[in-house]
Design a protein around this motif. Structure first.
Motif, short mmCIF file in Angstrom:
data_model
loop_
_atom_site.label_atom_id
_atom_site.label_comp_id
_atom_site.label_asym_id
_atom_site.label_seq_id
_atom_site.Cartn_x
_atom_site.Cartn_y
_atom_site.Cartn_z
N ASN A 62 17.20 -27.92 -13.96
CA ASN A 62 17.50 -28.58 -12.39
C ASN A 62 18.12 -27.35 -12.21
N SER A 63 17.52 -25.81 -12.41
CA SER A 63 18.26 -24.58 -11.52
C SER A 63 17.28 -23.79 -10.40
N TYR A 64 17.75 -23.44 -9.18
CA TYR A 64 16.89 -22.95 -8.45
C TYR A 64 16.56 -21.61 -8.97
N ALA A 70 10.70 -22.31 -9.89
CA ALA A 70 12.18 -23.34 -8.90
C ALA A 70 12.38 -22.24 -7.83
N LYS A 71 11.70 -21.70 -7.16
CA LYS A 71 12.47 -20.21 -6.57
C LYS A 71 11.33 -21.23 -5.05
N GLN A 73 9.89 -23.45 -5.57
CA GLN A 73 10.09 -25.13 -4.53
C GLN A 73 11.42 -25.65 -4.30
N GLU A 74 12.06 -24.67 -4.13
CA GLU A 74 13.22 -25.02 -3.85
C GLU A 74 13.19 -24.08 -1.89
N GLU A 75 12.36 -23.44 -2.11
CA GLU A 75 11.71 -23.44 -0.24
C GLU A 75 10.92 -24.50 -0.44
N LYS A 78 13.08 -27.35 0.63
CA LYS A 78 13.88 -26.51 2.58
C LYS A 78 13.17 -26.91 3.77
N LYS A 83 16.56 -30.59 1.18
CA LYS A 83 17.82 -29.67 0.22
C LYS A 83 18.28 -29.75 1.27
#
Length: 83
Positions: A62-64, A70-71, A73-75, A78, A83
């Protein structure tokens, strides 16, 4: 897997080790390092380490900051305002 099931599996494994110890004692095989105290200690180590591993995996999953996927996916999250 929920914590209760995990505890049941660990208890089952500890019980199996105890049964092996009793079987070996019935055959008059004495293992000084394989006794009730060491089995209890081993079960205690399992009870502490397996939840630690599961929590570590959950944090990693679950860490970005760990993987490129994962990075990315975080973008996306956002950009969508999630997020």
């Amino acid at each position: 897997m929920i914590a209760e099931k995990l505890k049941q599996y660990i208890g089952l494994f500890g019980g199996w080790l105890g049964a092996v110890l009793l079987f070996l004692q019935a055959l008059d095989i004495k293992l000084q390092h394989f006794n009730d105290v060491t089995i209890d200690a081993f079960v205690g180590v399992l009870m502490a380490s397996i939840p630690f591993i599961l929590v570590g995996y959950g944090v990693w999953k679950n860490s970005y900051v760990i993987s490129k996927q994962a990075k990315d996916q975080e973008e996306v999250l956002k950009k969508k305002g999630l997020k």
